[in-house]
Design an enzyme around this catalytic site. Structure first.
Site, PDB file in Angstrom:
ATOM      1  N   GLY A   1      10.554  43.178  57.386  1.00  0.00           N
ATOM      2  CA  GLY A   1       9.852  43.571  56.172  1.00  0.00           C
ATOM      3  C   GLY A   1       9.795  45.039  55.845  1.00  0.00           C
TER       4      GLY A   1
ATOM      5  N   PRO B   1      14.019  42.998  61.534  1.00  0.00           N
ATOM      6  CA  PRO B   1      14.404  43.715  60.315  1.00  0.00           C
ATOM      7  C   PRO B   1      15.705  43.201  59.714  1.00  0.00           C
ATOM      8  CG  PRO B   1      14.944  45.021  62.250  1.00  0.00           C
ATOM      9  CD  PRO B   1      14.243  43.778  62.750  1.00  0.00           C
ATOM     10  N   GLY B   2      15.748  43.147  58.408  1.00  0.00           N
ATOM     11  CA  GLY B   2      16.982  42.812  57.708  1.00  0.00           C
ATOM     12  C   GLY B   2      17.346  43.968  56.799  1.00  0.00           C
ATOM     13  N   ARG B   3      16.587  44.080  55.703  1.00  0.00           N
ATOM     14  CA  ARG B   3      16.878  45.086  54.685  1.00  0.00           C
ATOM     15  C   ARG B   3      16.993  46.505  55.251  1.00  0.00           C
ATOM     16  NH1 ARG B   3      15.143  44.191  49.464  1.00  0.00           N
ATOM     17  NH2 ARG B   3      13.513  42.846  50.309  1.00  0.00           N
TER      18      ARG B   3
ATOM     19  N   ARG C   1      19.304  40.793  42.338  1.00  0.00           N
ATOM     20  CA  ARG C   1      17.952  41.318  42.536  1.00  0.00           C
ATOM     21  C   ARG C   1      17.319  41.932  41.281  1.00  0.00           C
ATOM     22  NH1 ARG C   1      16.639  44.800  45.998  1.00  0.00           N
ATOM     23  NH2 ARG C   1      14.713  43.724  46.537  1.00  0.00           N
TER      24      ARG C   1
ATOM     25  N   TYR D   1      13.978  40.026  40.726  1.00  0.00           N
ATOM     26  CA  TYR D   1      12.766  40.739  41.158  1.00  0.00           C
ATOM     27  C   TYR D   1      12.484  41.985  40.318  1.00  0.00           C
ATOM     28  CZ  TYR D   1      14.316  38.256  45.411  1.00  0.00           C
ATOM     29  OH  TYR D   1      14.779  37.336  46.317  1.00  0.00           O
TER      30      TYR D   1
ATOM     31  N   CYS E   1      26.619  35.537  30.643  1.00  0.00           N
ATOM     32  CA  CYS E   1      26.045  35.184  29.337  1.00  0.00           C
ATOM     33  C   CYS E   1      24.543  34.968  29.404  1.00  0.00           C
ATOM     34  CB  CYS E   1      26.759  33.953  28.815  1.00  0.00           C
ATOM     35  SG  CYS E   1      28.505  34.293  28.661  1.00  0.00           S
ATOM     36  N   GLU E   2      23.831  35.986  29.793  1.00  0.00           N
ATOM     37  CA  GLU E   2      22.365  35.965  29.781  1.00  0.00           C
ATOM     38  C   GLU E   2      21.897  37.385  29.590  1.00  0.00           C
ATOM     39  OE1 GLU E   2      20.180  34.099  32.877  1.00  0.00           O
ATOM     40  OE2 GLU E   2      21.742  32.618  33.269  1.00  0.00           O
TER      41      GLU E   2
ATOM     42  N   TYR F   1      20.658  41.532  50.811  1.00  0.00           N
ATOM     43  CA  TYR F   1      20.371  40.563  49.753  1.00  0.00           C
ATOM     44  C   TYR F   1      21.251  40.796  48.534  1.00  0.00           C
ATOM     45  CZ  TYR F   1      16.461  40.054  52.926  1.00  0.00           C
ATOM     46  OH  TYR F   1      15.709  39.878  54.059  1.00  0.00           O
TER      47      TYR F   1
HETATM   48  N1  LLP Z   1      11.985  37.446  59.229  1.00  0.00           N
HETATM   49  C1  LLP Z   1      11.656  36.440  58.410  1.00  0.00           C
HETATM   50  C2  LLP Z   1      11.020  35.251  58.962  1.00  0.00           C
HETATM   51  C3  LLP Z   1      11.930  36.542  57.052  1.00  0.00           C
HETATM   52  O1  LLP Z   1      11.601  35.537  56.238  1.00  0.00           O
HETATM   53  C4  LLP Z   1      12.555  37.704  56.532  1.00  0.00           C
HETATM   54  C5  LLP Z   1      12.855  37.841  55.108  1.00  0.00           C
HETATM   55  C6  LLP Z   1      12.900  38.730  57.430  1.00  0.00           C
HETATM   56  C7  LLP Z   1      12.581  38.569  58.771  1.00  0.00           C
HETATM   57  C8  LLP Z   1      13.601  39.989  57.007  1.00  0.00           C
HETATM   58  O2  LLP Z   1      12.864  40.741  56.105  1.00  0.00           O
HETATM   59  P1  LLP Z   1      13.405  42.188  55.674  1.00  0.00           P
HETATM   60  O3  LLP Z   1      13.322  43.076  56.887  1.00  0.00           O
HETATM   61  O4  LLP Z   1      14.792  42.043  55.217  1.00  0.00           O
HETATM   62  O5  LLP Z   1      12.491  42.604  54.602  1.00  0.00           O
HETATM   63  N2  LLP Z   1      15.742  38.145  48.785  1.00  0.00           N
HETATM   64  C9  LLP Z   1      14.610  39.044  48.814  1.00  0.00           C
HETATM   65  C10 LLP Z   1      14.092  39.246  50.213  1.00  0.00           C
HETATM   66  C11 LLP Z   1      13.653  37.971  50.857  1.00  0.00           C
HETATM   67  C12 LLP Z   1      13.158  38.175  52.240  1.00  0.00           C
HETATM   68  C13 LLP Z   1      12.865  36.879  52.886  1.00  0.00           C
HETATM   69  N3  LLP Z   1      12.498  36.966  54.253  1.00  0.00           N
HETATM   70  C14 LLP Z   1      15.009  40.371  48.193  1.00  0.00           C
HETATM   71  O6  LLP Z   1      16.152  40.513  47.792  1.00  0.00           O
HETATM   72  O7  LLP Z   1      14.194  41.266  48.064  1.00  0.00           O
END
Ligand code: LLP
Length: 415
Positions: free
Chosen positions: A241, A277-279, A315, A319, A345-346, A373
Site C-alpha cells: 500500500g 509492496p506492489g506499486r 487508471r 480512478y 470510443c468513450e 497497474y
Molecule cells: N497486498 C494485498 C492483499 C493487496 O490487495 C494489494 C493491492 C497489495 C498487497 C499491493 O498494494 P500496493 O503496494 O501495490 O499498493 N488497481 C489499483 C490498485 C489496487 C490494489 C489492490 N490491492 C490502482 O491502480 O490503483
C-alpha cells in the site's frame, strides 16, 4: 523536474542511457518501458539502515506480473503476494519458490486452494470463517497441513481513493477484528491447519505512515493475546500500500521510514515483519510510450490524440488519476494546454484535460509512473492488441513481451 515523476526520462529523452525514440522505432508504440535498476533501488529502499532487523518483502504480483519482472524479484530474494491460481503459476514459472508465496483473496476457489496446497506455499491469508473451514477440509483430504494467517480487517481509514481502500469495516476484505480471536481459536483446534501469522492490508497509494501504524496498533493486542496463549505465530504481515510520489502529490514517506516505524512499533516481539509492496516497487520504474496520431482544435479545446488509450492504461478513467506526462520530442512551449486523449470510443478515454503540453503529429509522449497497474490492468477493448513491454537493464533494452497480434485477439473464439 524530479526524475522519479518522469520514470527516469532525462532532458535528452533517454532512460538509463537508452533513447525512447530508438525504442519506439524498434518496438513500435504504444510500448511499456521498465527500468530494472529503478526496481532494484525501490526494493533496496525498504531496508532501514542501522537496524538489526529488516522487513521481509512479498512483491504484490498484481501490480505487474510480467515473468521477467517476477524473476528479477525472485533473484533479489523477495517473496510474492498472490491473489489467484494464475498468479501462482506465473511465480512458479518465473522461478519463485512456493515457500515464498502468500495467498490473499476473498474468494479462493477449491481448484486454486488445491494447487497452492499441492506446491506447499508459505501461507494462506484467510479472509472469512467459510474460507478457513473449506481450507481445513481441503488440506485434510489432501493429507497436508496448511499454513494460515487471518487477514484481519483493522477498521482503519487509509485515506486513499475509495476503490482502493480495503481496511475499513464496511469493505469486503478480511475478518473483522472483533471476530478474529474466536476464529483463531477455531483454527488452532483444526489439525489440518497451522497458524503461522496475522495479516492485514489496508489499501493502496497510501501517502502517510500513520494509517499503517494505526493498523498495527489495532492488531498488536490480538498478536500479544495469541502469543500469550502459545499460538505458534511466526510473522505479522502489514500488507502493501505505500504510495509513490506523483507530480500532483510529491510527498510520500520513504520506504525506509515506513520499515523503521513499523519495526520499532513491533518492538522485540519474536515475529518476522512482512510487507507486500506492489506499486512502490514498480510504479515509477515504468512508463507508457505513445505517439501523437493527430491534433485538433475544436470548440475552444485543443486535443492531442495519442495511439495509447484507456485499454492500455485504465487508471485515469477508473480512478481519476492525472498522470505525469512528457512530450519527449519537444519541450513545452508554454502556449496553452491540451486535452490528452486516446482513440477509444468513450469520452472517459482521456489521460488528462488541460494538460500543459504542446505537440504535433508524430511526437512521442511518455505517460510516466505507469509501471504498476498499467499492463496488468490492460485489456483489448475496442479490439486493440495489448502493447509490447521492454525492460532496460545495464544500458540495453530487451523485449519482455511481444505486442499482441490481431490473431491473438480472436485466438480463443469459436467460429
Ligand atoms: N497486498 C494485498 C492483499 C493487496 O490487495 C494489494 C493491492 C497489495 C498487497 C499491493 O498494494 P500496493 O503496494 O501495490 O499498493 N488497481 C489499483 C490498485 C489496487 C490494489 C489492490 N490491492 C490502482 O491502480 O490503483
Amino acid at each position: 523536474m524530479r526524475a522519479e515523476f518522469f520514470s527516469g526520462v532525462d532532458e535528452h529523452g533517454c532512460v538509463d542511457g537508452v533513447s525512447l525514440a530508438s525504442l519506439a522505432d524498434a518496438f513500435g508504440t504504444p510500448l511499456y518501458v521498465y527500468r530494472a535498476a529503478a526496481m532494484r533501488a525501490a526494493l533496496h529502499a525498504y531496508h532501514a539502515h542501522g537496524l538489526e532487523r529488516q522487513v521481509a518483502l512479498y512483491y504484490a504480483v498484481k501490480a505487474n506480473s510480467n515473468l521477467v519482472l517476477l524473476r528479477l524479484f525472485a533473484e533479489a530474494g523477495t517473496g510474492f503476494d498472490i491473489v489467484s491460481g494464475g498468479e501462482l503459476e506465473r511465480v512458479l514459472r518465473a522461478g519463485g519458490a512456493p515457500s515464498s508465496v502468500v495467498f490473499s483473496g476473498v474468494a479462493k476457489s477449491d481448484a486454486e486452494i488445491a494447487c497452492a496446497l499441492a506446491v506447499d506455499i508459505g501461507c494462506f491469508n484467510v479472509e472469512s470463517p467459510a474460507e478457513l473451514r473449506r481450507l481445513a477440509e481441503l488440506a485434510a483430504s489432501a493429507g497436508v497441513v496448511a499454513p494460515v494467517a487471518l487477514r484481519v480487517n483493522p477498521d482503519v481509514d487509509a485515506g486513499t481513493h475509495p476503490y482502493i481502500s480495503t481496511g475499513l469495516r464496511g469493505n469486503k476484505f478480511g475478518v473483522a477484528i472483533a471476530d478474529a480471536p474466536a476464529l483463531y481459536r477455531e483454527a488452532l483446534q483444526l489439525p489440518s491447519l497451522k497458524v503461522v501469522g496475522v495479516g492485514c492490508h489496508i489499501g493502496s497509494q497510501i501517502r502517510a505512515i500513520a494509517p499503517f501504524l494505526a493498523a498495527m496498533d489495532s492488531l498488536l493486542p490480538l498478536v500479544d493475546a495469541l502469543l500469550a496463549e502459545g499460538a505458534p505465530l511466526e510473522h505479522l504481515d502489514m500488507g502493501g500500500g505505500l504510495g509513490i510520489a506523483t507530480e500532483d502529490a510529491p510527498e510520500v514517506p520513504s520506504a525506509a521510514d515506513l520499515s523503521r516505524a513499523l519495526l520499532s512499533r513491533l518492538g522485540d516481539r519474536p515475529l518476522r515483519l512482512c510487507l507486500q509492496p506492489g506499486r512502490s516497487l514498480v510504479g515509477n520504474a515504468g512508463l507508457l510510450l505513445s505517439r501523437v496520431v493527430f491534433t485538433k482544435a475544436q470548440s475552444e479545446r485543443r486535443f492531442l490524440m495519442l495511439d495509447a488509450a484507456m485499454n492500455d492504461y485504465i487508471r485515469p478513467a477508473l480512478y481519476q488519476v492525472r498522470p505525469t506526462m512528457l512530450n519527449v520530442s519537444r519541450p513545452y512551449d508554454g502556449a496553452g494546454r491540451m486535452d490528452v486523449v486516446g482513440p477509444v470510443c468513450e469520452t472517459g478515454d482521456t489521460f488528462a484535460r488541460d494538460f500543459p503540453m504542446s505537440g504535433e503529429r508524430g511526437d512521442l509522449v511518455a505517460i510516466c509512473g505507469t509501471g504498476a497497474y498499467g499492463f496488468s490492468m490492460a485489456s483489448s477493448y475496442n479490439s486493440r492488441p495489448r502493447p509490447a513491454e521492454v525492460l532496460i537493464e545495464d544500458g540495453k533494452a530487451r523485449l519482455i513481451r511481444h505486442r499482441e497480434s490481431l490473431e491473438d485477439l480472436w485466438a480463443q473464439e469459436v467460429l
